[in-house]
Design a protein around this motif. Sequence first.
Motif, PDB file in Angstrom:
ATOM      1  N   ARG A   5       0.836  -1.210   0.000  1.00 38.69           N
ATOM      2  CA  ARG A   5       0.000   0.000   0.000  1.00 38.69           C
ATOM      3  C   ARG A   5       0.862   1.248   0.000  1.00 38.69           C
ATOM      4  O   ARG A   5       1.925   1.265   0.586  1.00 38.69           O
ATOM      5  CB  ARG A   5      -0.880   0.033   1.256  1.00 38.69           C
ATOM      6  N   PHE A   6       0.379   2.283  -0.632  1.00 36.89           N
ATOM      7  CA  PHE A   6       1.069   3.570  -0.588  1.00 36.89           C
ATOM      8  C   PHE A   6       0.527   4.324   0.614  1.00 36.89           C
ATOM      9  O   PHE A   6      -0.634   4.733   0.648  1.00 36.89           O
ATOM     10  CB  PHE A   6       0.843   4.366  -1.878  1.00 36.89           C
ATOM     11  N   THR A   7       1.357   4.482   1.628  1.00 37.08           N
ATOM     12  CA  THR A   7       0.943   5.123   2.874  1.00 37.08           C
ATOM     13  C   THR A   7       1.652   6.460   3.032  1.00 37.08           C
ATOM     14  O   THR A   7       2.497   6.835   2.205  1.00 37.08           O
ATOM     15  CB  THR A   7       1.297   4.213   4.070  1.00 37.08           C
ATOM     16  N   ARG A   8       1.358   7.155   4.131  1.00 36.70           N
ATOM     17  CA  ARG A   8       2.048   8.418   4.400  1.00 36.70           C
ATOM     18  C   ARG A   8       3.540   8.183   4.598  1.00 36.70           C
ATOM     19  O   ARG A   8       4.360   8.989   4.189  1.00 36.70           O
ATOM     20  CB  ARG A   8       1.463   9.106   5.644  1.00 36.70           C
ATOM     21  N   THR A   9       3.884   7.058   5.233  1.00 32.24           N
ATOM     22  CA  THR A   9       5.294   6.727   5.410  1.00 32.24           C
ATOM     23  C   THR A   9       5.950   6.494   4.064  1.00 32.24           C
ATOM     24  O   THR A   9       7.076   6.940   3.819  1.00 32.24           O
ATOM     25  CB  THR A   9       5.440   5.466   6.287  1.00 32.24           C
ATOM     26  N   ALA A  10       5.267   5.794   3.170  1.00 30.15           N
ATOM     27  CA  ALA A  10       5.801   5.538   1.833  1.00 30.15           C
ATOM     28  C   ALA A  10       6.010   6.849   1.071  1.00 30.15           C
ATOM     29  O   ALA A  10       6.962   6.978   0.306  1.00 30.15           O
ATOM     30  CB  ALA A  10       4.865   4.624   1.062  1.00 30.15           C
ATOM     31  N   ALA A  11       5.147   7.804   1.288  1.00 27.36           N
ATOM     32  CA  ALA A  11       5.254   9.083   0.594  1.00 27.36           C
ATOM     33  C   ALA A  11       6.530   9.836   0.978  1.00 27.36           C
ATOM     34  O   ALA A  11       7.054  10.613   0.188  1.00 27.36           O
ATOM     35  CB  ALA A  11       4.027   9.943   0.898  1.00 27.36           C
ATOM     36  N   THR A  12       7.045   9.595   2.172  1.00 29.30           N
ATOM     37  CA  THR A  12       8.246  10.294   2.616  1.00 29.30           C
ATOM     38  C   THR A  12       9.526   9.487   2.403  1.00 29.30           C
ATOM     39  O   THR A  12      10.604   9.989   2.674  1.00 29.30           O
ATOM     40  CB  THR A  12       8.136  10.648   4.111  1.00 29.30           C
ATOM     41  N   SER A  13       9.396   8.277   1.909  1.00 31.77           N
ATOM     42  CA  SER A  13      10.590   7.435   1.731  1.00 31.77           C
ATOM     43  C   SER A  13      11.362   7.825   0.484  1.00 31.77           C
ATOM     44  O   SER A  13      10.818   8.410  -0.453  1.00 31.77           O
ATOM     45  CB  SER A  13      10.190   5.959   1.668  1.00 31.77           C
ATOM     46  N   ASP A  14      12.642   7.499   0.467  1.00 31.33           N
ATOM     47  CA  ASP A  14      13.487   7.768  -0.704  1.00 31.33           C
ATOM     48  C   ASP A  14      13.125   6.856  -1.863  1.00 31.33           C
ATOM     49  O   ASP A  14      13.191   7.240  -3.023  1.00 31.33           O
ATOM     50  CB  ASP A  14      14.963   7.564  -0.362  1.00 31.33           C
ATOM     51  N   LEU A  15      12.786   5.611  -1.532  1.00 30.52           N
ATOM     52  CA  LEU A  15      12.454   4.631  -2.550  1.00 30.52           C
ATOM     53  C   LEU A  15      11.251   3.834  -2.069  1.00 30.52           C
ATOM     54  O   LEU A  15      11.232   3.349  -0.938  1.00 30.52           O
ATOM     55  CB  LEU A  15      13.644   3.685  -2.782  1.00 30.52           C
ATOM     56  N   PHE A  16      10.243   3.723  -2.902  1.00 30.28           N
ATOM     57  CA  PHE A  16       9.044   2.969  -2.556  1.00 30.28           C
ATOM     58  C   PHE A  16       8.878   1.834  -3.553  1.00 30.28           C
ATOM     59  O   PHE A  16       8.787   2.064  -4.756  1.00 30.28           O
ATOM     60  CB  PHE A  16       7.803   3.874  -2.583  1.00 30.28           C
ATOM     61  N   CYS A  17       8.897   0.602  -3.057  1.00 32.24           N
ATOM     62  CA  CYS A  17       8.696  -0.585  -3.889  1.00 32.24           C
ATOM     63  C   CYS A  17       7.336  -1.157  -3.556  1.00 32.24           C
ATOM     64  O   CYS A  17       7.143  -1.725  -2.477  1.00 32.24           O
ATOM     65  CB  CYS A  17       9.773  -1.629  -3.620  1.00 32.24           C
TER      66      CYS A  17
END
Length: 151
Positions: A5-17
Amino acid sequence: MVDPRFTRTAATSDLFCQIRAGADIAFLGGAIRYAIENNRIAQEYLVNYTNAAFIVKEGFKLPEDGCTPASTPALQTYDRSSWTYEEGNDAGGVAPAHPVASAATKIRGNDVGQAATTPAPLPPLPPKVAYDLTLQHPRCVFQLLKQQYSR
């Protein structure tokens, strides 16, 4: 970050897989393979704090299909006797013993009403486990891991 899932944490990460649910084990296997092939491992940590240097007993074979070896289909259990370590190394240290499950140890059953069961005891470690601090022995745990993930 790895998450289906694309979460708020994922939105702030450098790389999202974003992986599909259920594909996490395959992704982890790929990450392990990448780390080994590109020497992105902490060898000092592996040698001193894991069983990577321990040598597995003669006769252990990795499965051809990648599934867990030594399965006993009739009992739906695993024969752990082939998973023990080689004895040896007079210069080697004494390995700590595995905590063996006693008869009083129970595992809770599931919510469907399955009865509690006693787990099978782990095979004891030899008093002196053979090891290879260079991680080059073909039967050391690290080489077996490397072979398993090279498929």
